[in-house]
Design a protein around this motif. Structure first.
Motif, PDB file in Angstrom:
ATOM      1  N   CYS A  53       0.835  -1.186   0.000  1.00 44.36           N
ATOM      2  CA  CYS A  53       0.000   0.000   0.000  1.00 44.36           C
ATOM      3  C   CYS A  53       0.876   1.243   0.000  1.00 44.36           C
ATOM      4  O   CYS A  53       1.794   1.359   0.792  1.00 44.36           O
ATOM      5  N   CYS A  56      -0.342   3.677   3.486  1.00 46.20           N
ATOM      6  CA  CYS A  56       0.109   3.368   4.850  1.00 46.20           C
ATOM      7  C   CYS A  56       1.432   2.605   4.851  1.00 46.20           C
ATOM      8  O   CYS A  56       2.017   2.388   5.894  1.00 46.20           O
ATOM      9  N   CYS A  78      -6.536  -1.990   0.526  1.00 44.18           N
ATOM     10  CA  CYS A  78      -5.515  -2.319   1.510  1.00 44.18           C
ATOM     11  C   CYS A  78      -6.191  -2.935   2.738  1.00 44.18           C
ATOM     12  O   CYS A  78      -7.184  -2.408   3.235  1.00 44.18           O
ATOM     13  N   CYS A  81      -5.594  -0.150   5.830  1.00 42.41           N
ATOM     14  CA  CYS A  81      -6.173   1.194   5.901  1.00 42.41           C
ATOM     15  C   CYS A  81      -7.349   1.391   4.944  1.00 42.41           C
ATOM     16  O   CYS A  81      -7.964   2.453   4.941  1.00 42.41           O
TER      17      CYS A  81
HETATM   18 ZN    ZN Z   1      -2.776   0.814   3.463  1.00 38.05          ZN
END
Ligand code: ZN
Length: 261
Positions: A53, A56, A78, A81
């Protein structure tokens, strides 16, 4: 002609262990190609792991590493997040799988590995050019050398023809680029296009080269037409990169051979 290929696709059981191995391997190759496509033009290391990701920065764990399936299970987001992960990686993985399926359908298992090697290589090149207007030498030149090396080992009688085709391909596109530059005072075809066309010559031989250009130009024209019908305005200086079409045409001619016109 297509009936036999449909039969072969329908008879997946006939693929044997080797054919299935190729189909299972293909999306993993696609994952790798995705990393190459993103990182190579930026000079970032290919072998270091990617994070899953970009928001994050969560690290990929084994459960994120199953191509296509991880993406589907996480519904394209993701796991940490919820950020949408985008279509890029599953897109490349699907394309790599499509290359393998088409190779198996057209040529059967024995030849399919070589078809895939060329197809995947061209997929990375075409995709990079579509994103970045760039055909990196580190991909085009080894592809050229590999084409000649394969000729030397498996078809020594063709070696002279394929070496001449590589030289001729390069010169022909440089010449077209020079004429275009003189007439329009801007660059229409890059050095990379000439090197990719040289590589096409090294794989296909002289007889196929005119048809590579023909197919590439036709598909490019249809794409431009389709884009303009869809409302995308292509101004002259924001034309399409030619590399993706050269790559596609090269693979089509490799699979189906020069048409007897
Ligand atoms: Zn993420």
């Amino acid at each position: 002609m297509f009936a036999a290929q449909l039969d072969r696709l329908a008879g997946l059981a006939d693929l044997g262990r080797e054919g299935w191995a190729l189909l299972v391997l293909a999306p993993f190759v696609g994952s790798f190609l995705g990393v190459v496509i993103r990182r190579l033009p930026e000079g970032r290391p290919i072998v270091r792991g990617r994070s899953c990701c970009e928001r994050c920065g969560a690290r990929l764990t084994p459960r994120d590493l199953v191509p296509l399936i991880s993406w589907l299970v996480a519904r394209g987001r993701c796991r940490h997040c919820g950020q949408p992960l985008g279509w890029f990686y599953p897109g490349v993985e699907l394309a790599a799988l499509a290359v393998a399926a088409l190779a198996l359908a057209v040529d059967g298992v024995e030849q399919a590995w070589l078809d895939c090697l060329l197809g995947w290589w061209l997929l990375a090149l075409g995709w990079i050019d579509a994103r970045r207007w760039l055909l990196p030498d580190v991909l085009t030149l080894p592809l050229l050398v590999l084409g000649l090396a394969l000729a030397a080992v498996f078809a020594p009688d063709d070696l002279a023809d394929r070496a001449a085709a590589a030289a001729l391909g390069y010169i022909a596109l440089r010449l077209v680029a020079w004429v275009y530059q003189r007439l329009r005072h801007r660059e229409g075809l890059g050095q990379g296009d000439a090197k990719l066309f040289a590589a096409a010559g090294a794989w296909l031989g002289i007889a196929a080269l005119p048809q590579v250009i023909l197919v590439a130009a036709l598909v490019a024209l249809m794409t431009a037409l389709g884009l303009s019908l869809a409302g995308t305005r292509l101004r002259a200086h924001s034309a399409l990169p030619f590399g993706p079409f050269l790559a596609l045409a090269t693979w089509v001619l490799w699979l189906f051979g020069p048409l007897g016109l």
